[in-house]
Design an enzyme around this catalytic site. Structure first.
Site, PDB file in Angstrom:
ATOM      1  CD1 TRP A 161      -2.702  -1.631   1.853  1.00 28.56           C
ATOM      2  CD2 TRP A 161      -3.308  -0.177   0.277  1.00 28.56           C
ATOM      3  NE1 TRP A 161      -3.982  -1.919   1.492  1.00 28.56           N
ATOM      4  CE2 TRP A 161      -4.388  -1.045   0.534  1.00 28.56           C
ATOM      5  CE3 TRP A 161      -3.459   0.833  -0.690  1.00 28.56           C
ATOM      6  CZ2 TRP A 161      -5.601  -0.940  -0.140  1.00 28.56           C
ATOM      7  CZ3 TRP A 161      -4.674   0.932  -1.357  1.00 28.56           C
ATOM      8  CH2 TRP A 161      -5.715   0.060  -1.083  1.00 28.56           C
ATOM      9  CG  ASN A 169       4.700  -4.890   5.604  1.00 31.33           C
ATOM     10  OD1 ASN A 169       4.883  -4.729   4.407  1.00 31.33           O
ATOM     11  ND2 ASN A 169       4.136  -5.972   6.102  1.00 31.33           N
ATOM     12  N   GLY A 170       5.261  -0.620   7.008  1.00 27.47           N
ATOM     13  CA  GLY A 170       5.301   0.394   8.055  1.00 27.47           C
ATOM     14  C   GLY A 170       5.816   1.730   7.566  1.00 27.47           C
ATOM     15  CE  LYS A 187     -14.328  -0.791  20.954  1.00 26.13           C
ATOM     16  NZ  LYS A 187     -15.646  -0.225  20.663  1.00 26.13           N
ATOM     17  CD  GLU A 213     -19.062  -2.263  21.870  1.00 23.86           C
ATOM     18  OE1 GLU A 213     -19.713  -2.237  20.819  1.00 23.86           O
ATOM     19  OE2 GLU A 213     -17.834  -2.024  21.915  1.00 23.86           O
ATOM     20  CG  HIS A 250     -23.701  20.323  35.414  1.00 22.20           C
ATOM     21  ND1 HIS A 250     -24.458  21.429  35.711  1.00 22.20           N
ATOM     22  CD2 HIS A 250     -22.466  20.791  35.087  1.00 22.20           C
ATOM     23  CE1 HIS A 250     -23.734  22.513  35.552  1.00 22.20           C
ATOM     24  NE2 HIS A 250     -22.510  22.155  35.177  1.00 22.20           N
TER      25      HIS A 250
END
Length: 608
Positions: A74, A98-99, A484, A487, A503
């Site tokens: 990519w 990669n990276g 998270k 979940e 509040h």
């Protein structure tokens, strides 16, 4: 996510390299290449586009050799052309990467002063040239790689082969994954077990900072200091098209650890790392210069990404933003007069409420854009502009890497919008894009907190409620951290803007209430810690997530403090999300819940 494969074999490897790369196509790529070491030395074949182009080129121009490396890329630095495709090579070696190498400009300038020349626009080529210089100065390949690794800044994985060394393959990882496969009289290196599964089921996963020296007889794994270390041998189930957990216990954990890599690839779509300029990905056409007001909408975690995006767009581009949960956006029939762009965020691109909101905006005549992780999805197809997040497949129901990629895309888009609107100068753009390029490394640094986070999580299991507080762009993180936790651990949690504490939520505070305070040392730090003091005065158990400056300046002692590196403000939402994900994950593991498939939840909500 880019893919890496390496083979030290006894038979020609070119065909096997290409076949292994095909198994990594799910990670996404825009060019590919292989390099082998044959009787005439190092040679390589590279091609733009899909692997079929590379396969055809190799068929027409065969590569001999029993050792080789391959790569699917990519683009992050430089456009996707053959000259920028991997492997990169010199007369001495070839490398795939990669990276992101953050300090590539400094290294490139240093190497050019020494008379070395570059063929590509990539950061990756500096790795090849730097190791070559070390060998020109007398270093053996192993020493040259170690010398080079000590100079590199960023998050990356690498694989090297060397001219004249028909039995040597060296790999390294820092932030990006890399695995070693063991065969009979041959050895393998790959981004994940899927690439290696046709050859072996005996896998060792490198740990962060490791590098490895392979020959046909085995592998020597070394740590960052060059000391030999042992890594556990595992048996991998690498069926075709099977997304493997690797050496992780759950997909969610694996996806948390993939974030340095996927955030880096997402950055590459929105930032030209070579020039330091922001950009729109691919063929996307958006004129932010004409946008004065935006409407943003999403569901769940995507909504919290959009809420963070509002902070980004209003601060860096000075674009006023309206924000709605998608399930409310169309039903309240909001007048859209004066809105120039409607932006939607979705991991799957199929969420029913978000899709309906997109269609509502289109019916009102608005220009629409969508940040999506699945380019073939309905939302991506129907939006006027589809903006990708390159997170790859996300199997865990609780979104992790898709969320940080959404934040990355939103941050980079806000910089692009600021430039187009004349709100950000060229120098400011370069500073902000340089800051964004540090995200993968900063995320990798956050992983070092895992043992501390696991200890906190173990204690969290004794509570049934939790409160998350933050100000500014940390407020959406408070909401996301609470989401998270509930979940996947089923512990009730709420996120609040810290200024809202008095509040109502302060009534909940006592010695049984853990309060997670997200407070980087920024312009609202003093305000946030004043709320900490209110919590401390009522006996609340404070877990402070901050940086080194914040840890020193905090006026009250926290029960636990997670200290992240100091970083530019635009990065804090992206990086600070990671310890919150890890806290939820380890709490759920200790609770014994189904982490990847929590009860009552689905990955994509395709009904209202």
């Amino acid at each position: 996510m880019c893919g890496i494969i390496g083979i030290v074999g006894t038979n020609p490897v070119a065909h096997r390299l290409v076949e292994a790369l095909k198994r990594l196509e799910y990670r996404g790529y825009d060019s590919a290449g292989i390099a082998t070491l044959g009787p005439d030395g190092l040679d390589r074949r590279r091609a733009e586009g899909k692997l079929v182009n590379l396969e055809r080129f190799v068929g027409e121009n065969p590569l001999p050799g029993t050792i080789g490396i391959g790569h699917t890329r990519w683009a992050t630095h430089g456009v996707p052309t053959v000259r920028n495709a991997h492997p990169h090579a010199t007369q001495r070696l070839a490398v795939v990467h990669n990276g992101i190498i953050e300090n590539f400009r400094e290294l490139r300038a240093e190497l050019e002063r020494d008379g070395y020349r570059f063929e590509s626009d990539t950061d990756s080529e500096v790795v090849a040239v730097h190791a070559t210089r070390a060998m020109d100065r007398g270093a053996a390949p192993r020493e040259a790689v170690h010398t080079t690794l000590r100079r590199l800044e960023g998050a990356f994985s690498l694989a090297f082969i060397f001219a004249g060394e028909e039995n040597l393959l060296i790999g390294a990882r820092r932030g990006s994954p890399l695995a070693v496969g063991e065969g009979r009289g041959e050895m393998f290196l790959g981004s994940d077990a899927i690439a290696l599964s046709p050859f072996t089921d005996a896998i060792r996963y490198l740990e962060d900072g490791d590098w490895v020296v392979l020959d046909r007889d085995g592998a020597t794994i070394l740590d960052a200091e060059g000391r030999a270390v042992e890594r556990v041998l595992t048996r991998s189930v690498g069926k075709p098209f099977y997304v493997d957990k690797g050496n992780y216990r759950h997909f969610m954990q694996k996806e948390i650890y993939e974030q340095p890599e996927v955030v880096g690839h997402t950055l590459g779509a929105y930032v030209d790392m070579t020039s330091g300029r922001s950009r729109l990905p691919g063929e996307v056409a958006l004129d932010f210069g004409a946008v004065r007001r935006m409407a943003l909408s999403a569901c769940g975690t995507g909504y919290y990404a959009a809420l963070t995006g509002r902070y980004f767009f209003e601060r860096y581009a000075r674009i006023a933003c309206d924000l709605d949960v998608a399930s409310e956006f169309r039903y309240r029939e909001s007048p859209l007069d004066g809105v120039d762009l409607a932006l939607f965020v979705s991991q799957s691109g199929e969420t029913a409420d978000t899709l309906a909101s997109l269609r509502y905006a289109k019916a009102a005549g608005l220009k629409t854009a969508a940040i999506v992780n699945v380019p073939e999805s309905t939302i991506a197809r129907e939006a006027d502009a589809a903006l990708p997040t390159l997170a790859g497949p996300e199997i865990g129901v609780a979104s992790t890497k898709a969320f940080t990629c959404q934040l990355t895309a939103l941050a980079a888009l806000s910089v692009r919008a600021g430039v187009e609107r004349g709100r950000i100068s060229g120098a400011e753009e370069a500073e902000l894009t340089r800051a964004l390029s540090e995200a993968p490394r900063m995320i990798a640094e956050a992983f070092k907190l895992e043992s501390q986070i696991e200890a906190i999580a173990r204690e969290m299991t004794t509570h049934r409620h939790a409160l998350f507080l933050g100000r500014g762009s940390s407020f959406p993180l408070a909401l996301e951290g609470a989401l998270k936790l509930k979940e996947i651990s089923y512990i009730h949690a709420e996120g609040y803007a810290a200024g809202e504490l008095k509040h109502g939520p302060i009534a909940l505070i006592d010695e049984t209430m853990p309060v997670i305070v997200i407070a980087p040392y920024d312009g609202v730090f003093e305000k946030t810690v004043s709320n900490m003091q209110e919590v401390a005065a009522r006996g609340g158990r404070i877990i402070l997530v901050t940086d080194e400056k914040g840890a020193k300046a905090a006026p009250v002692a926290a029960a636990a403090t997670l200290v992240l590196p100091d970083m530019p403000e635009i990065l804090t939402p992206i990086v600070y999300a990671v310890p919150l994900q890890m806290l939820a994950y380890h709490t759920a593991v200790h609770m014994g819940t189904d982490v990847d498939q929590p009860r009552n939840l689905a990955k994509s909500v395709t009904v209202e």
